[in-house]
Design a protein around this motif. Structure first.
Motif, mmCIF file in Angstrom:
data_model
loop_
_atom_site.group_PDB
_atom_site.id
_atom_site.type_symbol
_atom_site.label_atom_id
_atom_site.label_comp_id
_atom_site.label_asym_id
_atom_site.label_seq_id
_atom_site.Cartn_x
_atom_site.Cartn_y
_atom_site.Cartn_z
ATOM 1 N N ALA A 176 12.116 -14.261 8.569
ATOM 2 C CA ALA A 176 11.233 -15.412 8.387
ATOM 3 C C ALA A 176 9.974 -15.066 7.615
ATOM 4 N N SER A 177 9.627 -13.781 7.537
ATOM 5 C CA SER A 177 8.438 -13.370 6.788
ATOM 6 C C SER A 177 8.783 -12.841 5.399
ATOM 7 N N GLY A 178 10.016 -13.100 4.937
ATOM 8 C CA GLY A 178 10.397 -12.712 3.586
ATOM 9 C C GLY A 178 10.798 -11.272 3.414
ATOM 10 N N HIS A 179 11.182 -10.595 4.499
ATOM 11 C CA HIS A 179 11.587 -9.192 4.425
ATOM 12 C C HIS A 179 13.082 -9.050 4.731
ATOM 13 N N ALA A 180 13.883 -9.882 4.069
ATOM 14 C CA ALA A 180 15.324 -9.868 4.324
ATOM 15 C C ALA A 180 15.947 -8.522 3.960
ATOM 16 N N GLU A 181 15.506 -7.901 2.873
ATOM 17 C CA GLU A 181 16.094 -6.625 2.475
ATOM 18 C C GLU A 181 15.813 -5.560 3.523
ATOM 19 N N GLU A 182 14.595 -5.525 4.061
ATOM 20 C CA GLU A 182 14.275 -4.563 5.118
ATOM 21 C C GLU A 182 15.103 -4.829 6.366
ATOM 22 N N ALA A 183 15.349 -6.110 6.666
ATOM 23 C CA ALA A 183 16.176 -6.453 7.825
ATOM 24 C C ALA A 183 17.600 -5.940 7.644
ATOM 25 N N ARG A 184 18.145 -6.094 6.435
ATOM 26 C CA ARG A 184 19.503 -5.600 6.176
ATOM 27 C C ARG A 184 19.549 -4.076 6.215
ATOM 28 N N GLN A 185 18.511 -3.423 5.702
ATOM 29 C CA GLN A 185 18.459 -1.961 5.764
ATOM 30 C C GLN A 185 18.390 -1.481 7.212
ATOM 31 N N ALA A 186 17.663 -2.210 8.047
ATOM 32 C CA ALA A 186 17.591 -1.845 9.460
ATOM 33 C C ALA A 186 18.966 -1.951 10.115
#
Length: 346
Positions: free
Chosen positions: A125-135
């Protein structure tokens, strides 16, 4: 080293199964909210908010979106934060494990693994989709190496064996102080073990903590969590002459930032589950914790018929629920409704 206490019957199979399926299980909203962003966490959302500091989200914002992570036991405080944000000019986005339907935007599963769902909801929701996928990718790699069927070279089992019968001391660099917080919570809640986080300036702590009574260093093991810095390396040298063992627990595969923080939390959950197994203890939440949280949420005094509340199933990996879904109140799954008539009496 083989573990003479291991056996094929795993009393914590339920939690270990949940841990195996956790990577990639977040299925809630993924559309970014309006920037800028603020983030606060209370109750069950406190730890997730601390881990999310790796995304450099400020605590409060006067515009954009204010994320408020909470649970029924801290519902009043969560409501106060949301009201404060809206008065200041921001839009409150409330993510919780339960409460009144009109005070929840996203309902996430409760229990010790709720941290993952809280954190991923805010990351997307804060625009960090790539970091979420990396996690999720880092967690999936850990799941493959820490699964119960991996008996040799299982890093979580091996670390649990090193912690067995000892008091862990938890250290990290200053910019990763969420990791000692996370591991203390996990080792206590799931592993049934008291761990001591050494926060702030670690040099005075490590230099003086054992000087008056050297025997206090016995049966202690220090865990250096995440990346090290010069002060942490010096603290390691000092502790080498004062305690039994020092173990560095780096982020998997060189992960950095938020993916590293969430992956290290996840690894700590595996270690805590195996540590409970070592002690022949049940890694599930103790009954007294559920009663305490129910008391704080106001469940002990009964409800009127109009006081409908939602409660996410604990340790459940079903789809994260969103308030706007039309079947929210009409869901046939009775586990999603916290009905006092269905609650067992203590």
């Amino acid at each position: 080293m083989s573990d003479p206490t291991s056996n094929s019957t795993t009393p914590s199979g339920g939690l270990l199964g949940l841990l195996s399926r956790l990577p990639g299980s977040y299925a809630g909203p993924q559309t970014p909210e309006t920037a800028p962003y603020g983030l606060v966490g209370v109750g069950e959302g406190t730890l997730a908010a601390h881990l999310l500091q790796a995304l450099a989200l400020p605590s409060l914002t006067r515009s954009g979106t204010q994320f408020v992570l909470g649970s029924p036991d801290a519902g009043t405080l969560a409501t106060d934060y949301a009201d404060l944000a809206e008065v200041a000019g921001a839009t409150a986005r409330r993510i919780s494990t339960g409460g009144r339907p009109d005070e929840i935007d996203v309902l996430v599963p409760g229990g010790p693994l709720s941290t993952y769902h809280f954190a991923q909801a805010v990351a997307y929701a804060s625009g960090h989709a790539e970091e979420a996928r990396q996690a999720d990718a880092a967690m999936a790699d850990l799941a493959a190496r820490c699964a119960p069927n991996i008996e040799e070279n299982n890093p979580a089992r091996d670390l649990a064996w090193s912690l067995w019968g000892r008091t862990p001391l938890l250290l990290s660099a200053p910019d990763a102080d969420a990791l000692p917080h996370a591991w203390q919570q996990l080792l206590a809640r799931t592993g049934k073990t008291l761990a001591v986080p050494l926060l702030g300036d670690v040099l005075p702590l490590t230099c003086g903590a054992f000087d008056a009574r050297h025997e206090q260093g016995d049966a202690k093991v220090a865990l250096l969590l995440g990346d090290t810095d010069p002060a942490l390396l010096l603290a390691r040298e000092i502790l080498e002459s004062r305690i039994d063992e020092i173990i560095h627990v780096p982020a998997p595969n060189g992960a950095q930032g938020y993916p590293a923080a969430l992956a290290l939390w996840y690894f700590g959950a595996w270690v805590a589950a195996y540590l409970a197994e070592r002690y022949d203890a049940e890694p599930a939440d103790p009954a007294v914790l559920a009663r305490a949280q129910a008391t704080l949420s106001g469940e002990g005094g009964g409800r009127t018929d109009g006081d409908l509340r939602l409660s996410a199933p604990r340790d459940d990996l079903r789809r994260t629920r969103v308030q706007e879904e039309p079947d929210w109140a009409d869901d046939n799954d009775e586990d999603d409704l916290d009905d006092p008539e269905d609650r067992e009496e203590d």
